[in-house]
Design a protein around this motif. Structure first.
Motif, mmCIF file in Angstrom:
data_model
loop_
_atom_site.group_PDB
_atom_site.id
_atom_site.type_symbol
_atom_site.label_atom_id
_atom_site.label_comp_id
_atom_site.label_asym_id
_atom_site.label_seq_id
_atom_site.Cartn_x
_atom_site.Cartn_y
_atom_site.Cartn_z
ATOM 1 N N ALA A 43 0.818 -1.215 0.000
ATOM 2 C CA ALA A 43 0.000 0.000 0.000
ATOM 3 C C ALA A 43 0.853 1.267 0.000
ATOM 4 O O ALA A 43 0.310 2.372 0.036
ATOM 5 C CB ALA A 43 -0.937 -0.010 1.204
ATOM 6 N N GLY A 44 2.186 1.119 -0.011
ATOM 7 C CA GLY A 44 3.065 2.281 -0.011
ATOM 8 C C GLY A 44 3.196 2.945 1.348
ATOM 9 O O GLY A 44 3.611 4.090 1.448
ATOM 10 N N MET A 45 2.832 2.226 2.404
ATOM 11 C CA MET A 45 2.896 2.777 3.770
ATOM 12 C C MET A 45 4.027 2.111 4.559
ATOM 13 O O MET A 45 3.900 1.855 5.751
ATOM 14 C CB MET A 45 1.550 2.554 4.480
ATOM 15 N N TRP A 46 5.133 1.840 3.895
ATOM 16 C CA TRP A 46 6.219 1.094 4.513
ATOM 17 C C TRP A 46 7.538 1.683 4.046
ATOM 18 O O TRP A 46 7.730 1.942 2.866
ATOM 19 C CB TRP A 46 6.137 -0.374 4.092
ATOM 20 N N GLY A 47 8.435 1.886 4.960
ATOM 21 C CA GLY A 47 9.753 2.396 4.632
ATOM 22 C C GLY A 47 10.769 1.864 5.625
ATOM 23 O O GLY A 47 10.451 1.010 6.454
ATOM 24 N N PRO A 48 11.983 2.385 5.570
ATOM 25 C CA PRO A 48 13.044 1.893 6.453
ATOM 26 C C PRO A 48 12.699 1.983 7.941
ATOM 27 O O PRO A 48 13.037 1.074 8.711
ATOM 28 C CB PRO A 48 14.239 2.790 6.113
ATOM 29 N N GLU A 49 12.024 3.047 8.348
ATOM 30 C CA GLU A 49 11.688 3.197 9.772
ATOM 31 C C GLU A 49 10.721 2.111 10.220
ATOM 32 O O GLU A 49 10.888 1.504 11.280
ATOM 33 C CB GLU A 49 11.077 4.580 10.062
ATOM 34 N N GLN A 50 9.691 1.852 9.418
ATOM 35 C CA GLN A 50 8.709 0.824 9.751
ATOM 36 C C GLN A 50 9.359 -0.561 9.742
ATOM 37 O O GLN A 50 9.078 -1.391 10.603
ATOM 38 C CB GLN A 50 7.520 0.849 8.788
ATOM 39 N N ASP A 51 10.235 -0.783 8.774
ATOM 40 C CA ASP A 51 10.917 -2.068 8.680
ATOM 41 C C ASP A 51 11.790 -2.297 9.916
ATOM 42 O O ASP A 51 11.749 -3.374 10.520
ATOM 43 C CB ASP A 51 11.771 -2.133 7.407
ATOM 44 N N ALA A 52 12.562 -1.292 10.288
ATOM 45 C CA ALA A 52 13.438 -1.417 11.465
ATOM 46 C C ALA A 52 12.633 -1.616 12.737
ATOM 47 O O ALA A 52 13.012 -2.403 13.608
ATOM 48 C CB ALA A 52 14.331 -0.181 11.580
ATOM 49 N N GLU A 53 11.501 -0.942 12.835
ATOM 50 C CA GLU A 53 10.643 -1.102 14.018
ATOM 51 C C GLU A 53 10.051 -2.508 14.075
ATOM 52 O O GLU A 53 10.004 -3.134 15.134
ATOM 53 C CB GLU A 53 9.525 -0.070 13.994
ATOM 54 N N SER A 54 9.630 -3.019 12.924
ATOM 55 C CA SER A 54 9.008 -4.336 12.871
ATOM 56 C C SER A 54 9.967 -5.448 13.291
ATOM 57 O O SER A 54 9.576 -6.398 13.945
ATOM 58 C CB SER A 54 8.497 -4.615 11.457
ATOM 59 N N LYS A 55 11.224 -5.306 12.906
ATOM 60 C CA LYS A 55 12.188 -6.358 13.246
ATOM 61 C C LYS A 55 13.225 -5.878 14.259
ATOM 62 O O LYS A 55 14.363 -6.350 14.271
ATOM 63 C CB LYS A 55 12.818 -6.935 11.982
ATOM 64 N N ALA A 56 12.819 -4.994 15.143
ATOM 65 C CA ALA A 56 13.734 -4.406 16.137
ATOM 66 C C ALA A 56 14.398 -5.459 17.014
ATOM 67 O O ALA A 56 15.604 -5.377 17.290
ATOM 68 C CB ALA A 56 12.997 -3.388 17.004
ATOM 69 N N GLY A 57 13.647 -6.449 17.464
ATOM 70 C CA GLY A 57 14.224 -7.495 18.309
ATOM 71 C C GLY A 57 15.320 -8.255 17.593
ATOM 72 O O GLY A 57 16.383 -8.536 18.163
ATOM 73 N N TRP A 58 15.058 -8.594 16.333
ATOM 74 C CA TRP A 58 16.055 -9.301 15.532
ATOM 75 C C TRP A 58 17.293 -8.433 15.323
ATOM 76 O O TRP A 58 18.427 -8.891 15.492
ATOM 77 C CB TRP A 58 15.463 -9.687 14.171
ATOM 78 N N LEU A 59 17.088 -7.178 14.965
ATOM 79 C CA LEU A 59 18.214 -6.286 14.709
ATOM 80 C C LEU A 59 19.042 -6.073 15.974
ATOM 81 O O LEU A 59 20.281 -6.019 15.916
ATOM 82 C CB LEU A 59 17.716 -4.953 14.136
ATOM 83 N N ASP A 60 18.386 -5.977 17.123
ATOM 84 C CA ASP A 60 19.117 -5.862 18.393
ATOM 85 C C ASP A 60 19.973 -7.097 18.631
ATOM 86 O O ASP A 60 21.121 -6.996 19.070
ATOM 87 C CB ASP A 60 18.146 -5.672 19.563
ATOM 88 N N LEU A 61 19.421 -8.276 18.349
ATOM 89 C CA LEU A 61 20.172 -9.524 18.517
ATOM 90 C C LEU A 61 21.369 -9.560 17.577
ATOM 91 O O LEU A 61 22.467 -9.976 17.963
ATOM 92 C CB LEU A 61 19.248 -10.719 18.284
#
Length: 179
Positions: A43-61
């Motif tokens: 829907a075009g409502m997704w960008g780097p900020e949303q992606d990073a927020e969605s996988k924040a736990g993984w990225l922290d690990l």
């Protein structure tokens, strides 16, 4: 077969001392936790900020693991032109790289001469393999852990062969389907 929870995943990475390698070979994943994200992306409502927020736990690990000196590499074998899912995944890869992962893309036509395991897998320190099982349409089934050194060697060799042929993320342009 089991399904690791966040604690189980964290334990594998926390116990890892040298390297963690992920071999991905599917063109489509339909895991429940990503479905809403993909809809927003469409829907075009997704960008780097949303992606990073969605996988924040993984990225922290990933950040914590690489901060200990563990090298994390991921090779994605993909058909071209790529699927919609792979376009979504490609756009989100910079967040993985910023967290310390190294990512390469291997067009499937260049992988024909490789011996590959039957399932996607993570290889930890060349001694432990975590296979990821999916349904035919990409739904999550579960994990299978192996500490069989012959299996680990087979998967490590497959990963290293794919890695050598892969294209670094910064150089890989996602081919679009012909219109």
């Amino acid at each position: 077969m089991e399904s690791l929870d966040a604690e189980g995943w964290a334990r594998l990475f926390n116990d890892c001392q040298v390297s963690a390698c992920h071999l991905e070979m599917r063109d489509h994943y339909a895991v429940a936790e990503e479905l809403a994200d993909i809809e927003k992306w469409r829907a075009g409502m997704w960008g780097p900020e949303q992606d990073a927020e969605s996988k924040a736990g993984w990225l922290d690990l990933m950040r914590a693991t690489t901060a200990r000196g563990v090298r994390i590499r991921r090779t994605r074998i993909v058909s071209e032109p790529v699927s919609e899912y792979i376009r979504f995944e490609h756009e989100g890869t910079p967040q993985n790289i910023a967290a310390g992962e190294e990512v390469r893309w291997l067009p499937r036509v260049r992988a024909s001469g490789l011996s590959l395991p039957g399932n996607d897998c993570w290889i930890f320190d060349r001694t432990t393999v975590l296979f990821n099982h999916f349904t035919g349409d990409g739904g999550w089934v579960g994990n299978e852990l192996s500490t069989d050194l012959d299996v680990a060697e087979l998967c490590t060799d497959a990963f290293e062969s794919a890695w050598r042929l892969g294209i670094p993320h910064s150089e890989y342009t996602v081919p679009r389907p012909a219109s």
